[in-house]
Design an enzyme around this catalytic site. Structure first.
Site, PDB file in Angstrom:
ATOM      1  CD  GLU A   1     -67.505 -12.415  13.106  1.00 11.89           C
ATOM      2  OE1 GLU A   1     -66.753 -13.228  13.980  1.00 11.89           O
ATOM      3  OE2 GLU A   1     -68.030 -11.510  13.419  1.00 11.89           O
TER       4      GLU A   1
ATOM      5  N   GLY B   1     -58.826  -7.174  24.592  1.00 11.74           N
ATOM      6  CA  GLY B   1     -58.755  -7.132  23.158  1.00 11.74           C
ATOM      7  C   GLY B   1     -58.834  -5.755  22.549  1.00 11.74           C
TER       8      GLY B   1
ATOM      9  CD  GLU C   1     -66.257  -4.909  23.073  1.00  9.33           C
ATOM     10  OE1 GLU C   1     -64.962  -4.568  22.898  1.00  9.33           O
ATOM     11  OE2 GLU C   1     -66.592  -5.916  22.360  1.00  9.33           O
TER      12      GLU C   1
ATOM     13  CG  HIS D   1     -68.279  20.513   3.836  1.00 12.71           C
ATOM     14  ND1 HIS D   1     -68.709  21.935   3.069  1.00 12.71           N
ATOM     15  CD2 HIS D   1     -66.967  20.496   4.473  1.00 12.71           C
ATOM     16  CE1 HIS D   1     -67.328  22.608   3.153  1.00 12.71           C
ATOM     17  NE2 HIS D   1     -66.513  21.796   3.814  1.00 12.71           N
TER      18      HIS D   1
HETATM   19  C1  G6Q Z   1     -62.482  -6.278  22.531  1.00  8.58           C
HETATM   20  C2  G6Q Z   1     -63.431  -7.628  22.641  1.00  8.58           C
HETATM   21  C3  G6Q Z   1     -63.559  -8.053  20.887  1.00  8.58           C
HETATM   22  C4  G6Q Z   1     -62.345  -8.915  20.416  1.00  8.58           C
HETATM   23  C5  G6Q Z   1     -62.974  -9.522  19.143  1.00  8.58           C
HETATM   24  C6  G6Q Z   1     -61.808 -10.635  18.615  1.00  8.58           C
HETATM   25  O1  G6Q Z   1     -62.313  -6.052  23.836  1.00  8.58           O
HETATM   26  O2  G6Q Z   1     -63.194  -8.536  23.228  1.00  8.58           O
HETATM   27  O3  G6Q Z   1     -63.661  -6.750  19.938  1.00  8.58           O
HETATM   28  O4  G6Q Z   1     -61.269  -8.195  20.427  1.00  8.58           O
HETATM   29  O5  G6Q Z   1     -64.177 -10.225  19.220  1.00  8.58           O
HETATM   30  O6  G6Q Z   1     -61.643 -11.458  19.568  1.00  8.58           O
HETATM   31  P1  G6Q Z   1     -60.408 -12.452  19.121  1.00  8.58           P
HETATM   32  O7  G6Q Z   1     -58.939 -11.654  19.247  1.00  8.58           O
HETATM   33  O8  G6Q Z   1     -60.542 -13.475  20.232  1.00  8.58           O
HETATM   34  O9  G6Q Z   1     -60.385 -13.114  17.692  1.00  8.58           O
END
Ligand code: G6Q
Length: 525
Positions: A212, A267, A353, A384
């Site tokens: 993405e 992340g 997660e 509401h």
């Molecule tokens: C968080 C996950 C996941 C990750 C995203 C983005 O703990 O690992 O949400 O942050 O998939 O990954 P990148 O930072 O590698 O693009």
């Protein structure tokens, strides 16, 4: 302590649950004038009130015994000292290092990581100041007015949520935008509102391979060129935050425009790292430092306060009670603060997660149910809408209420209304009410648990402390449930299948065949 002894602590807890099965929270209150004082604690500028959960002193003692028995304090020490507690990925878990004090040192594998942390933070803050002051210019010589963070999951939710939460503290002449979804509607919606010459894109991706983010970054770069920028101008409009220097270079972003971090930052725990760059630009270095210092204060509290006084531990134990003893499968997070409207989404990732795992650290089925479904939204709006379910639904859903004592706006009367609603909801959930006219549909069963977290104001410091509170709660629960909180293998399969479908090698299900034929018709229109 042995596994048998931990299971004995769980069994003792189950006996407490059976003892309190018929108890009512409002009766526990009526029987003890000091209940609020007994079941609330303050730390790092936050008040935690767990008095509206169906526990008493004996139940809390059994919960604390479980924490002791599961060697929670020892596990905490291992995280803070940089041991590789992320055993399924063989990594240390050191988001706490990102906010450590300037005199601290932390040696991992013979290397003190803190000088690196400080050096990157200094670069982040210096860059933020350059953008804020207007010294950093776009390709026509104009200063930056729009910052677009392109990232997803952990590289999006934290800075996006914190930017909204701290909106009164952000620079007035800079707009922060967040693009996550691969649905082009997301990026297109932002590009429509910004001028290329005044826009800085931050490509935030730990791996720099996320589909993405890479698709959005490529489209943003192509758009910049379409808007009149030359290839050489791209450097003025794109910076990257990543651990993958090679992929960043291949995208065309030079080393001086890349802000690194490390594999020991997960992340969903990365807001405090260079992933917070957009936020540092909005807040300025002072505000960003204040956010870190609030988290640091909570880290200190978590490390030093005895278990019975320890906010993250008590919050985790309350969840053990509600999830494992009372059997509640969901928890609602309802901040009575519009600025925290994105907090439920942030916590949903942090908690689901991290602890949405069915296997223990040994690869065997976990012995106890793990993370509940976390959902919610800002109050009073929810009253509401879904509060009907909270008051009269067949499932009991414990609620976390979160609010600041004082607002940061000048509109008279609003805050009193807001807070009156928060207190009223906690009371209503707890007390319930008999039907006033015999109509059974107007009766409220009550006896529904809630927890409150209050702070003086929603400042960068307090937000830092609040987020660190939940981070440490998640850590504690991982230890108590015995699950690997720091991996996320569960997101792999769907990604792989999408990849093969794109290459045309996936097995088309009925739905895909239907979609393909309709899409071909749409193409012809
Ligand atoms: C968080 C996950 C996941 C990750 C995203 C983005 O703990 O690992 O949400 O942050 O998939 O990954 P990148 O930072 O590698 O693009």
């Amino acid at each position: 302590m042995s596994d048998e002894m931990v299971e004995a602590a769980w069994a003792a807890l189950a006996r407490q649950g059976a003892r309190l099965k018929a108890a009512r929270i409002d009766s526990l209150f009526a029987a003890d004038a000091r209940r609020f004082a007994r079941f609330s604690r303050e730390g790092a500028g936050l008040l935690l009130d767990i008095s509206k959960n169906r526990i008493d002193e004996e139940a809390l003692a059994a919960l604390l015994a479980l924490a002791k028995g599961a060697m929670l304090e020892e596990a905490r020490g291992r995280m803070f000292s940089g041991e590789r507690i992320n055993v399924t990925e063989h990594r240390a878990v050191l988001h706490v290092a990102l906010r450590a004090g300037n005199d601290a040192g932390l040696v991992v594998d013979g290397h003190d990581v803190l000088p690196d942390v400080r050096a990157v933070k200094a670069r982040v803050e210096a860059f933020a100041e350059q953008v804020r002051s207007g010294a950093w210019r776009g390709f026509t010589g104009k200063p930056i007015r729009h910052v677009v963070n392109i990232g997803i999951g952990g590289s999006d939710l934290g800075p996006r949520m914190a930017a909204a939460a701290l909106s009164p503290h952000l620079a007035d002449d800079l707009a922060l935008h967040y693009v996550a979804n691969v649905d082009g509607a997301d990026l297109a919606g932002v590009l429509d509102r910004v001028a290329a010459e005044e826009t800085l894109f931050i490509v935030a991706s730990k791996t720099f391979t996320t589909q993405e983010t890479m698709a959005n970054a490529a489209s943003a770069r192509a758009w910049l060129r379409d808007q009149g920028a030359e290839e050489a101008d791209v450097a003025k409009h794109f910076v990257a935050v990543s651990t993958n220097a090679q992929a960043v270079a291949a995208f065309g972003i030079s080393a001086e425009n890349m802000f690194p971090f490390w594999d020991w930052v997960g992340g969903r725990f990365s807001l405090w790292s260079a992933i917070g760059l957009s936020l540092a630009i909005g807040l300025g270095s002072e505000g960003f430092e204040a956010l870190l210092s609030g988290a640091r204060e909570m880290d200190g509290h978590f490390l030093e306060a005895p278990l019975a006084e320890n906010l993250p531990v008590l919050l985790a134990l309350t969840e053990i009670w509600n999830r494992n003893i009372e059997g509640h499968r969901a928890r609602a997070v309802v901040p009575y603060d519009e600025r925290l409207a994105l907090l439920p989404a942030y916590l949903q990732q942090l908690e689901m997660e991290s602890n949405g795992k069915r296997l223990g650290l040994d690869g065997e089925e976990a012995l106890h149910a793990t993370a509940p479904v976390v959902w919610g939204g800002a109050g009073t709006n929810g009253q509401h809408a879904y509060f009907q379910h909270l008051h009269q639904g067949t499932d009991v859903v414990p609620v976390d209420f979160i609010a600041a004592i004082a607002p940061d706006h000048g509109l008279a009367g609003h805050h009193r209304l807001l807070m009156a609603n928060l207190f009223a909801q906690g009371e209503a959930l707890m007390r319930g009410r008999a039907s006033p006219d015999g109509n059974p549909h107007r009766a409220f069963p009550g006896n529904r648990p809630s927890t409150a977290i209050l702070m003086d104001r929603l400042t960068p410091e307090r937000l830092g402390a609040l987020l660190a509170l939940y981070e440490h709660k998640v850590f504690c629960l991982g230890v108590l449930w015995g699950v690997p909180s720091f991996d996320q293998w569960g997101v792999e399969l769907g990604k792989e299948l999408a990849g093969s479908l794109l290459k045309g090698t996936g097995v088309p299900s009925g739905l895909l065949g239907w979609y393909n034929s309709r899409a071909r018709q749409e193409d012809k229109l």
